[in-house]
Each structure stands twice: as structure tokens, then as C-alpha cells.
Design an enzyme around this catalytic site. Structure first.
Site, PDB file in Angstrom:
ATOM      1  CG  ASP A 100      -2.135   0.774   1.235  1.00 12.54           C
ATOM      2  OD1 ASP A 100      -2.123   1.871   0.646  1.00 12.54           O
ATOM      3  OD2 ASP A 100      -3.135   0.315   1.809  1.00 12.54           O
ATOM      4  CG  HIS A 117     -10.287   4.102   2.842  1.00  9.68           C
ATOM      5  ND1 HIS A 117      -9.078   4.667   2.534  1.00  9.68           N
ATOM      6  CD2 HIS A 117     -11.223   5.037   2.552  1.00  9.68           C
ATOM      7  CE1 HIS A 117      -9.276   5.893   2.061  1.00  9.68           C
ATOM      8  NE2 HIS A 117     -10.558   6.133   2.061  1.00  9.68           N
ATOM      9  CD  GLU A 253      -9.270   1.755  -1.225  1.00  6.91           C
ATOM     10  OE1 GLU A 253      -9.957   2.472  -2.007  1.00  6.91           O
ATOM     11  OE2 GLU A 253      -9.490   1.707   0.007  1.00  6.91           O
TER      12      GLU A 253
HETATM   13  C1  DIR Z   1      -5.014   8.890   5.259  1.00  8.72           C
HETATM   14  C2  DIR Z   1      -5.071   8.410   3.833  1.00  8.72           C
HETATM   15  N1  DIR Z   1      -3.849   8.359   5.939  1.00  8.72           N
HETATM   16  C3  DIR Z   1      -6.292   8.469   6.013  1.00  8.72           C
HETATM   17  N2  DIR Z   1      -5.176   7.021   3.823  1.00  8.72           N
HETATM   18  C4  DIR Z   1      -5.586   6.265   2.800  1.00  8.72           C
HETATM   19  O1  DIR Z   1      -7.362   8.722   5.483  1.00  8.72           O
HETATM   20  O2  DIR Z   1      -6.185   7.951   7.102  1.00  8.72           O
HETATM   21  N3  DIR Z   1      -5.609   5.021   2.915  1.00  8.72           N
HETATM   22  N4  DIR Z   1      -5.966   6.756   1.649  1.00  8.72           N
HETATM   23  O3  DIR Z   1      -5.852   4.134   2.014  1.00  8.72           O
HETATM   24 MN    MN Z   2      -3.691   3.120  -0.093  1.00  7.04          MN
HETATM   25 MN    MN Z   3      -5.158   0.858   1.680  1.00  5.75          MN
HETATM   26 MN    MN Z   4      -7.306   4.009   1.020  1.00  3.08          MN
END
Ligand code: DIR
Ligand code: MN
Ligand code: MN
Ligand code: MN
Length: 295
Positions: A100, A117, A253
Site C-alpha cells: 500500500d 479505509h 481500491e
Molecule cells: C489517510 C489516507 N492516511 C487516512 N489514507 C488512505 O485517510 O487515514 N488510505 N488513503 O488508504
Molecule cells: Mn492506499
Molecule cells: Mn489501503
Molecule cells: Mn485508502
């Protein structure tokens, strides 16, 4: 959220005869909707995500008890809560390889976006039990992964609180810096040396397509520049496949609605399929059936 033992439909079945993988489609799961799913602090959709993951967990538990390798196609990476939970419920102690751009280890207290997520690992790690308040429909979750059994690959967008947690728990992480430094082959070698100690635990691969560079997988919710090349991304799956211990895979995703063009969608979906095929034995050197006879 869709779960299967292997990709079917327009991509899977016809691409798999090389290693005669049996494919069983368990179908889509039906999820309850909640009209009253108000934010808890900043955390969004807690009731829906908690309830959906309970069903996912039961489904993966059943797939593993049937003796299959589980494949989850997503969708939101919060599905890893149910996928890993159900996997661990069926087989016990797991190694988790999380590929990721993001660490997805915010707690409901540290999240800046409120997106679940960005938080799944915080509910799964035993070491974070006291740091994750119970959200509505999350009370069924028993943390089932130890920090020492988790490895990240591809990180390049980590929040300060997440970085603190990774250091606090001493989580093994190969950010894109380590990929640059070591090359992907040594990253995979070290990942398996680290995880494959005395006890050979089943491996859960949770693969967020945003780990791969957005020039290759643009149709995803939170693309981040500077990711794995197509070849590096594929190498991860080929390497894990040859350990013989890959027991469950999340491919997540993938979001066709985020593609700007048909080409962007095709590139993202096609890459996700290739990564899954890598997980199940397709080799770039070629494959042939064990009983192949020269005509
Ligand atoms: C960021 C973005 N750290 C959050 N994280 C994402 O939303 O907690 N994760 N996009 O997939
Ligand atoms: Mn991600
Ligand atoms: Mn992710
Ligand atoms: Mn994400």
C-alpha cells in the site's frame, strides 16, 4: 465488496488453465444499510462498515474451512478488517503483508479524514487494543494480528500519528525509500526471512492497488505519485506465490469510477488481474501443465 476464491468473469477463468486452479465464486455479499449512520467523532459510516465486515469475516472463515485460498475483490480497504479477522478465525496465527502507499493504521482517535479505509490495521493489531475505542457494530472484532507478524511494502504517504505507531510497535516496513535502496528482490527476500521464522504461518496478502504507481493504476481513490512499477508490483505476488503459504488475498481500491478515461480504467483493472494471476502461479517465464505432451 465482492469475495471469491478466484477472479472469474471477464478476466479470471479463461486466463487460469495453465495451472488448473479450481475457481469457486462465492458470489456477492448482501449488506445491511443504516439510515442513522451518524459520524462517531469524525469517523464516517461506522455502522455500515462494522456490520459489512462482520459478514465478510464469516464468509472468509467459511471459505478457509472449505480449504480454499480466499480472494476478496474491493472496494474499500476497510474490508481487510473482516477478511483478516475471518482468515485468522479459521487458521490461527497469520503473517500479514500489507502492500500500500498508505499504512492504514490510524485509530478512530488519530484519523484526520474519518475514513475507515485509513484505519483497518488499528482494529486488528493486538498491541493497539487499548487505543481503539469500540465503534457501533465493531464490538465483534477481536484483535488477532501481532505487530511482529506484519510487514508493509510500498509506503509513501504516512500520517504523523501512523508513523509514530509504526515506530512505537517496531513494525517492519519497506517504504518506497527501501524499495529504491534495496531493490524489490531483496525487499521480498527480507520480508520472507523476517516473517518465515520457525513456525510457517499462513500469509495474508492485503494488496491496495495504490501501492503501484498511478501511471499504471490511476483508477483508485487516493493515488500517490512515486509508487511501485508494474514489474515491482508483480514481483511481490510472484515471490509470495512461490512461498507456498499464500492463504488469502485482498485486491482492493480498484475504482473504475475514478478513471478519467477508458484506458485508465483498463490499465488499473488489467493490472489488478495480473497481480492476482501472479498470486496464483502465473509466471512471466511461461507455464505449462504437468501432463503436457509435445504433439
Ligand atoms: C489517510 C489516507 N492516511 C487516512 N489514507 C488512505 O485517510 O487515514 N488510505 N488513503 O488508504
Ligand atoms: Mn492506499
Ligand atoms: Mn489501503
Ligand atoms: Mn485508502
Amino acid at each position: 465488496l465482492l469475495e471469491q476464491t478466484l477472479v472469474t468473469g471477464d478476466s479470471g477463468e479463461e486466463k487460469l488453465p495453465f495451472n488448473s486452479c479450481a475457481v469457486k465464486d462465492y458470489g456477492n455479499l448482501q449488506f445491511e444499510e443504516f439510515a442513522d449512520d451518524e459520524p462517531v467523532g469524525v469517523v464516517k459510516n461506522a455502522k455500515a462498515v462494522g456490520s459489512a465486515n462482520q459478514r465478510l469475516s464469516e464468509a472468509v472463515h467459511a471459505i478457509k474451512k472449505d480449504g480454499h485460498t480466499s480472494v476478496m475483490l474491493g472496494g474499500d480497504h476497510s474490508l481487510a478488517i473482516g477478511s483478516i479477522h475471518g482468515h485468522a478465525a479459521a487458521v490461527g496465527e497469520l503473517s500479514v503483508v500489507w502492500v500500500d502507499a498508505h499504512a492504514d493504521i490510524n485509530t478512530p482517535m488519530t484519523t484526520e479524514t474519518g475514513n475507515l479505509h485509513g484505519q483497518p490495521m488499528s482494529f486488528l493489531l493486538r498491541e493497539l487494543r487499548s487505543k481503539t475505542p469500540t465503534l457501533p457494530n465493531f464490538s465483534w472484532i477481536k484483535p488477532c494480528v501481532s505487530a511482529k507478524n506484519l510487514v508493509y511494502i510500498g509506503l509513501r504517504d504516512v500520517d504523523p500519528a501512523e508513523h509514530f505507531i509504526l515506530k512505537l510497535l517496531g513494525v517492519k516496513a519497506f517504504s518506497m525509500t527501501e524499495v529504491d535502496q534495496l531493490g524489490i528482490s531483496r525487499v521480498m527476500e527480507q520480508t520472507c526471512d523476517y516473517l518465515c521464522d520457525k513456525v510457517q504461518k499462513p500469509i495474508h496478502l492485503s494488496y491496495d492497488v495504490d501501492a503501484v504507481d498511478p501511471s499504471v493504476t490511476p483508477a483508485t481513490g487516493t493515488p500517490v505519485i512515486g509508487g511501485l512499477t508494474y514489474r515491482e508490483g508483480l514481483y511481490v505476488t510472484e515471490y509470495l506465490c512461490q512461498t507456498g503459504r499464500l492463504s488469502a488475498v485482498d485486491m482492493v481500491e480498484v475504482n473504475p469510477l475514478r478513471g478519467q478515461t477508458e484506458q485508465e480504467v483498463q490499465s488499473t483493472v488489467g493490472t489488478a488481474v495480473d497481480l492476482l494471476l501472479g498470486c496464483f502461479g502465473r509466471q512471466r517465464e511461461g507455464n505449462h501443465a504437468p501432463d503436457y505432451q509435445l504433439p
